[in-house]
Write an enzyme that holds these catalytic residues in place. Structure first.
Site, PDB file in Angstrom:
ATOM      1  CG  HIS A 171      -0.599   0.459   2.427  1.00  0.00           C
ATOM      2  ND1 HIS A 171       0.137  -0.408   3.332  1.00  0.00           N
ATOM      3  CD2 HIS A 171      -0.319   1.698   2.998  1.00  0.00           C
ATOM      4  CE1 HIS A 171       0.525   0.129   4.346  1.00  0.00           C
ATOM      5  NE2 HIS A 171       0.256   1.632   4.258  1.00  0.00           N
ATOM      6  CD  GLU A 180       1.545   9.291  -1.308  1.00  0.00           C
ATOM      7  OE1 GLU A 180       1.090   8.934  -2.671  1.00  0.00           O
ATOM      8  OE2 GLU A 180       1.552  10.340  -0.773  1.00  0.00           O
ATOM      9  CG  ASP A 181       5.666   6.560   1.560  1.00  0.00           C
ATOM     10  OD1 ASP A 181       5.300   7.747   1.195  1.00  0.00           O
ATOM     11  OD2 ASP A 181       5.326   5.892   2.618  1.00  0.00           O
TER      12      ASP A 181
HETATM   13 MN    MN Z   1       0.646   3.181   5.276  1.00  0.00          MN
END
Ligand code: MN
Length: 715
Positions: free
Chosen positions: A72, A76-77
């Site tokens: 997840h 994003e990261d």
């Molecule tokens: Mn998270």
């Protein structure tokens, strides 16, 4: 931290169909992608997605949810792209990860709780697949469990506040009570540690004071119900500090009663047993009036089912008791996730008596025809807020709009002034048309200009009542302004031509005589053509209408030549004559006279369509021609039909042009008013056909005018 084989084993224990290979690859992928990144606690970052996957496994969610939990944060990261995910794990997993990533970008920007409900709706609307929301909730739960490691107090507070306002209520809405309780309590710890400590202290004191009271009561309940021949499981659980605190606040009381801090839970096998157990309990101890609730016959909207009652129990303590079946208990703890696991196990899955959330129920019906339980979650789309769309202001405020809404609706939702002065919109930083349909999560910046004003064309794409009524009101107001301007110009000219002063007093008198409420109404009525300028002058100065009164200029005609000298040659002496209403002949037009019984001679232009009616009766035709002498200009009514763009100022431009060309408008009527165009008919006093032709040419040159023709048809 959960090890790879432990996680896989746990998932396989309840979901035998789970893709073991995908789980293993996702575990390794997350480790590699997050690499040496660390958490605030100093732990390697990948411990977070692994723990999130563990929480999802505790909820007994399907393999795809677990894989999504592991992946997840990668998009994003880390450098990972959705294409990478799609390539390795398939399009469906990529969609789920994308959904979670999008939710992660939404942050509650202010502590304005009024916005919280909209944020919750936004989350639901954006979680197209319920698994997206479940992964996001598990993610938040783990972050809250480790919140104490975050060093900045401001950030801790913001996250805790967001959890309290958004995530805990969302968990409740989809029926996940234990998740909700834990989230709330973790947030409470951060937001009001003093209050929480005092509740915990008090609980400890009461526990010691009570001296094993709870186990004794549990035993008494179990025996009493067991004797009635039911298999029963009884437990006594201390409520969470936050729920006690809230109850104290709500009821404005201190907690002293056992019923305020402990809930006893009686779990039996069947629904019938629930009511039987209730009977046994009420038979043994008196019930406290007003505390009984039957959520089995009437479930809560989130699907929660249970019987609640409070009795004066053993040792004269007030006891709060919840009675339910095992399945109801699981649903109460895990909500929608429990439905999935029941579905997957085909164990007591009974969609017919399921009074679950509307969308779950509908889906269960659909899924009756789908044998694969794997498809259950995939089809559990959150359709609750599909009729709404949620957008942000540049400062992070959230605006809820009906779906199909445009920047104009958004502008009016922000403020009426913003709508009225809106001239453009930036959506997610890019200039877009005002008619653009907004999507969930769009950030909208309204471009304003003090010179801007609502356009009637907006009504075509505005969907909110507020925007539409405001646009209409503005257009009507603008119209009245134009009628007033037009009416004033007509009257000024008429009074001047009559050689009379257009005093306030004169206008007042005319208004009264002509049944108008005010001078303004009178002027607007003249502008609209409801009242003629001659009527006004006549009413203001009744003596002016008398024979012989000063009138330096021949009265303009309104279609009837009356008994005045008619500038036409070839007429039969003594015969009444009038200019026809169909073609409004002007000096310069080739004309013909038609003898009409009782009405004298009607003058038509030679190309008037009406003449066809008289083709069979040539005896009625009279050869006539104009006898206009240039020194004494006579005014005649010229009639035009024109189509004007429906926008503020267009009508003003038209009337100004006519006035500037010495045409005097005597009547104006809208023949059709569409959203985009006005069609209207204007009568004006002109000298002759050339004068009218000049005005028509001037009008055609104006951008607001789409077409203009001399009127040929009677209207
Ligand atoms: Mn998270």
């Amino acid at each position: 931290m959960l090890r790879q084989f432990e996680l896989v084993e746990r998932v396989k224990s309840y979901d035998t169909a789970a893709d073991e290979d995908a789980l293993n690859r996702a575990y390794v992928f997350a480790m590699m992608a997050h690499g040496a990144q660390t958490r605030a606690s100093g732990d390697p970052y990948y411990s977070h997605p692994v723990e999130v996957a563990g929480i999802l496994a505790d909820m007994k969610l399907d393999g795809s949810s677990i894989v999504t939990g592991l992946l997840h944060d990668t998009v994003e990261d880390t450098d990972t792209t959705l294409d990478d995910i799609s390539g390795q794990f398939g399009g469906r997993i990529a969609q789920l990860v994308d959904g979670v990533t999008k939710l992660s970008r939404i942050e509650l920007q202010s502590e304005n709780t009024k916005q919280a409900e909209n944020f919750r709706k936004l989350f639901l609307a954006m979680s197209e697949d319920i698994r997206v929301l479940l992964v996001k909730l598990a993610d938040r739960l783990h972050n809250m469990r480790t919140l104490r490691h975050v060093r900045q107090a401001g950030k801790r507070r913001r996250v805790a506040h967001e959890t309290m306002e958004i995530y805990a209520p969302l968990a409740e809405r989809i029926g996940m009570q234990s998740l909700k309780d834990e989230l709330e309590d973790l947030a409470f710890r951060e937001i009001n540690p003093g209050a929480r400590d005092s509740v915990v202290e008090r609980l400890k004191y009461l526990r010691e004071e009570g001296d094993d009271l709870i186990p004794r009561i549990v035993e008494r309940l179990r025996n009493t119900i067991g004797k009635a021949g039911m298999t029963v499981d009884v437990s006594g659980r201390e409520k969470r500090p936050y729920s006690i605190w809230r109850k104290m606040q709500r009821k404005n009381i201190a907690f002293e009663q056992l019923s305020d801090i402990v809930a006893f839970r009686v779990v039996v096998e069947t629904k019938e047993d629930c009511y039987a157990a209730l009977g046994v309990i009420h038979d043994a101890w008196p019930m406290v009036p007003g505390r009984f609730k039957d959520y089995i016959s009437t479930p809560k909207p989130n699907g929660y089912r249970s019987i609640h009652t409070t009795v004066y129990g053993p040792e004269h303590h007030r006891l709060e008791i919840q009675i339910r079946t095992r399945e109801m208990d699981d649903v109460a703890q895990l909500g929608v996730a429990a439905h999935w696991s029941y579905r997957a196990g085909e164990e007591r899955a009974s969609p017919s008596d399921g009074r679950q959330y509307r969308w779950v129920r509908e889906l269960l019906e659909i899924l009756d025809h789908v044998s694969d339980p794997e498809e259950f979650l995939e089809h559990t789309k959150l359709e609750m807020f599909q009729d709404q769309v949620f957008c942000f202001t540049p400062k992070g405020g959230l605006i809820a709009l009906p779906s199909g809404a445009t920047p104009v609706d958004f502008a009016y939702a922000v403020h009426t002034d913003v709508g009225d002065t809106c001239v453009g919109a930036k959506i997610n930083g890019k200039i877009n048309q005002l008619r653009t349909i907004l999507h969930n999560g769009d950030q909208v910046e309204i471009v304003r200009s003090s010179a801007g004003s609502p356009s009637p064309t907006w009504e075509r794409f505005a969907v909110t009542g507020k925007a539409r009524s405001r646009i209409r009101r503005f257009v009507r107001m603008k119209e009245r302004d134009e009628y007033l301007r037009l009416g004033r110009a007509i009257l000024e000219r008429a009074f001047a031509q009559a050689g009379r002063d257009m005093t306030r007093k004169a206008q007042k008198q005319a208004a009264k005589a002509l049944g108008q409420k005010s001078v303004e109404d009178l002027v607007a009525a003249v502008g609209r053509g409801v009242v003629t300028s001659l009527q006004v002058v006549g009413a203001a100065y009744p003596e002016a209408a008398a024979p012989g009164a000063a009138n330096p200029r021949p009265k303009p005609r309104d279609g009837s030549a009356g008994d005045r000298a008619v500038p036409i040659r070839g007429l039969i002496p003594g015969m009444a004559v009038h200019f026809s209403n169909c073609c409004h002949p002007l000096p310069g037009d080739r004309i013909v006279g038609i003898v009409t019984s009782g009405k004298g001679v009607a003058i038509h232009t030679i190309d008037c369509d009406t003449l066809q009616q008289f083709e069979e009766t040539p005896e009625r035709w009279l050869d006539v021609s104009w006898s206009v002498d240039g020194d004494a200009p006579e005014f005649h009514v010229g009639r035009i039909d024109l189509v004007v763009v429906n926008e503020p100022g267009a009508l003003g431009a038209v009337t100004t042009l006519i006035g500037r060309n010495n045409g005097n408008i005597s009547n104006l009527k809208f023949t059709d008013r569409a959203v985009d165009f006005y069609e209207m008919r204007i009568d004006m006093e002109v000298r002759d056909v050339r004068h009218l032709a000049n005005i028509i040419a001037a009008l055609r040159a104006n951008a607001a005018v789409t077409s203009v023709e001399r009127a040929r048809i009677q209207g």
